[in-house]
Design a protein around this motif. Sequence first.
Motif, PDB file in Angstrom:
ATOM      1  N   THR A  31      -2.415   6.112  -5.191  1.00  0.00           N
ATOM      2  CA  THR A  31      -3.338   5.444  -4.210  1.00  0.00           C
ATOM      3  C   THR A  31      -4.416   5.956  -3.726  1.00  0.00           C
ATOM      4  N   GLY A  32      -4.982   6.936  -4.411  1.00  0.00           N
ATOM      5  CA  GLY A  32      -6.290   7.432  -3.911  1.00  0.00           C
ATOM      6  C   GLY A  32      -6.147   8.612  -3.103  1.00  0.00           C
ATOM      7  N   GLU A  33      -5.214   8.950  -2.482  1.00  0.00           N
ATOM      8  CA  GLU A  33      -4.780  10.012  -1.892  1.00  0.00           C
ATOM      9  C   GLU A  33      -4.464  11.325  -2.645  1.00  0.00           C
ATOM     10  N   GLY A  34      -5.312  11.996  -2.876  1.00  0.00           N
ATOM     11  CA  GLY A  34      -5.089  13.254  -3.631  1.00  0.00           C
ATOM     12  C   GLY A  34      -5.486  13.194  -5.125  1.00  0.00           C
ATOM     13  N   PRO A  35      -5.346  14.065  -5.949  1.00  0.00           N
ATOM     14  CA  PRO A  35      -5.677  14.110  -7.232  1.00  0.00           C
ATOM     15  C   PRO A  35      -4.670  13.428  -8.196  1.00  0.00           C
ATOM     16  N   ALA A  36      -4.940  12.706  -9.216  1.00  0.00           N
ATOM     17  CA  ALA A  36      -3.763  12.170 -10.225  1.00  0.00           C
ATOM     18  C   ALA A  36      -4.568  12.149 -11.692  1.00  0.00           C
ATOM     19  N   ILE A  37      -3.576  11.842 -12.733  1.00  0.00           N
ATOM     20  CA  ILE A  37      -4.233  11.720 -14.117  1.00  0.00           C
ATOM     21  C   ILE A  37      -3.365  10.496 -14.306  1.00  0.00           C
ATOM     22  N   VAL A  38      -4.066   9.413 -14.877  1.00  0.00           N
ATOM     23  CA  VAL A  38      -3.896   8.218 -15.454  1.00  0.00           C
ATOM     24  C   VAL A  38      -3.621   8.312 -17.037  1.00  0.00           C
ATOM     25  N   VAL A  39      -2.695   8.144 -17.654  1.00  0.00           N
ATOM     26  CA  VAL A  39      -2.682   8.190 -19.305  1.00  0.00           C
ATOM     27  C   VAL A  39      -2.332   6.812 -19.808  1.00  0.00           C
ATOM     28  N   ALA A  40      -3.041   6.395 -20.582  1.00  0.00           N
ATOM     29  CA  ALA A  40      -2.583   4.967 -21.259  1.00  0.00           C
ATOM     30  C   ALA A  40      -2.919   4.946 -22.969  1.00  0.00           C
ATOM     31  N   ASP A 114      -9.777  14.023  -6.940  1.00  0.00           N
ATOM     32  CA  ASP A 114     -10.115  12.491  -7.479  1.00  0.00           C
ATOM     33  C   ASP A 114      -9.146  12.191  -8.824  1.00  0.00           C
ATOM     34  N   ILE A 115      -9.106  11.265  -9.314  1.00  0.00           N
ATOM     35  CA  ILE A 115      -8.439  10.623 -10.371  1.00  0.00           C
ATOM     36  C   ILE A 115      -8.967  10.724 -11.875  1.00  0.00           C
ATOM     37  N   VAL A 116      -8.346  11.197 -12.620  1.00  0.00           N
ATOM     38  CA  VAL A 116      -8.972  11.160 -14.056  1.00  0.00           C
ATOM     39  C   VAL A 116      -8.010  10.262 -14.996  1.00  0.00           C
ATOM     40  N   VAL A 117      -9.000   9.494 -15.697  1.00  0.00           N
ATOM     41  CA  VAL A 117      -8.199   8.422 -16.598  1.00  0.00           C
ATOM     42  C   VAL A 117      -8.411   8.964 -18.048  1.00  0.00           C
ATOM     43  N   LEU A 118      -7.294   9.110 -18.715  1.00  0.00           N
ATOM     44  CA  LEU A 118      -7.389   9.874 -19.924  1.00  0.00           C
ATOM     45  C   LEU A 118      -6.604   9.077 -21.071  1.00  0.00           C
ATOM     46  N   PHE A 119      -7.105   9.125 -22.200  1.00  0.00           N
ATOM     47  CA  PHE A 119      -6.450   8.385 -23.472  1.00  0.00           C
ATOM     48  C   PHE A 119      -6.213   9.447 -24.429  1.00  0.00           C
ATOM     49  N   PRO A 120      -4.885   9.709 -24.325  1.00  0.00           N
ATOM     50  CA  PRO A 120      -4.323  10.880 -25.173  1.00  0.00           C
ATOM     51  C   PRO A 120      -4.441  10.687 -26.635  1.00  0.00           C
ATOM     52  N   GLU A 121      -4.803   9.531 -27.017  1.00  0.00           N
ATOM     53  CA  GLU A 121      -4.860   9.324 -28.590  1.00  0.00           C
ATOM     54  C   GLU A 121      -6.150   9.745 -29.147  1.00  0.00           C
ATOM     55  N   GLY A 122      -7.248   9.986 -28.103  1.00  0.00           N
ATOM     56  CA  GLY A 122      -8.504  10.525 -28.240  1.00  0.00           C
ATOM     57  C   GLY A 122      -9.384   9.616 -28.892  1.00  0.00           C
ATOM     58  N   THR A 123      -8.978   8.361 -29.237  1.00  0.00           N
ATOM     59  CA  THR A 123     -10.089   7.384 -29.890  1.00  0.00           C
ATOM     60  C   THR A 123      -9.180   6.047 -29.913  1.00  0.00           C
ATOM     61  N   ARG A 124      -9.903   4.995 -29.702  1.00  0.00           N
ATOM     62  CA  ARG A 124      -9.348   3.748 -30.243  1.00  0.00           C
ATOM     63  C   ARG A 124      -8.585   3.386 -31.446  1.00  0.00           C
ATOM     64  N   PHE A 133      -0.613  11.410 -29.786  1.00  0.00           N
ATOM     65  CA  PHE A 133      -1.185  11.969 -28.656  1.00  0.00           C
ATOM     66  C   PHE A 133      -1.399  13.404 -29.025  1.00  0.00           C
ATOM     67  N   ARG A 134      -2.983  13.832 -28.790  1.00  0.00           N
ATOM     68  CA  ARG A 134      -3.525  14.950 -28.887  1.00  0.00           C
ATOM     69  C   ARG A 134      -3.038  15.872 -27.656  1.00  0.00           C
ATOM     70  N   ASN A 135      -3.638  17.288 -27.874  1.00  0.00           N
ATOM     71  CA  ASN A 135      -2.983  18.077 -26.953  1.00  0.00           C
ATOM     72  C   ASN A 135      -3.814  18.423 -25.446  1.00  0.00           C
ATOM     73  N   GLY A 136      -4.857  17.486 -25.626  1.00  0.00           N
ATOM     74  CA  GLY A 136      -5.761  17.888 -24.340  1.00  0.00           C
ATOM     75  C   GLY A 136      -5.012  17.516 -23.127  1.00  0.00           C
ATOM     76  N   VAL A 137      -4.362  16.318 -23.138  1.00  0.00           N
ATOM     77  CA  VAL A 137      -3.372  15.903 -21.821  1.00  0.00           C
ATOM     78  C   VAL A 137      -2.575  17.026 -21.513  1.00  0.00           C
TER      79      VAL A 137
END
Length: 211
Positions: A31-40, A114-124, A133-137
């Motif tokens: 919702t924008g209230e507090g930190p979050a991580i979005v992965v896709a 804030d909200i971090v958007v992360l793609f765990p595959e690392g590249t398209r 998925f890579r280990n960063g997430v």
Amino acid sequence: MVQKLFFLLVFRPLVLLVLGLNIRNRERLPTGEGPAIVVANHNSHLDTFVLMSLFRLRHLPRVRPVAAADYFLKNPLMRWFALNIMNIVPVVRKAGEFNRDPLAGAAQVLESGDIVVLFPEGTRGRAEELSTFRNGVGLLAERFPQVPIVPIFLHGLGKVLPKGEGTFVPFFCDVFVGEARNFHGDRKTFVKQLSSDIEAMARDSGRPVWD
């Protein structure tokens, strides 16, 4: 202001008119209230814009996609667009370069609430295929176990704008938002669970993706 105008006047009309975007379980988004991580999953440069367009305009400045510095900062025009419109968190992909923690920028975003958007595959990857998925997430989740992680399955964007292509192909696209998770157990198992969450959404939607 420039970022909000771009999404309001350029990208949101594109999403509505060209992509015919169908969003399921939108209420599960942060919702924008507090930190979050979005992965896709990641098949297209459109992925980032679509994910950002899901949020309310007033929340956009707080949505920070992680992106490769060597690609998005390689020339002045792209650099300006990446930093001012996409609001990226640049990551140096070469290990040891600048002697810097590659997750430092994302960690700072989360510490700011804030909200971090992360793609765990690392590249398209290839259209409609899910890569390992890579280990960063997992490292980021372990560092911030209190921060919810929201998995999202994107379908169709790899056909609209595939990797290496510069021409849009009209295609109906879907966004499936999963239930938030918090880090638990060991890092490797948790990363596999996030990948399984996205695969499960793909199966439930009737649009499976496989490595």
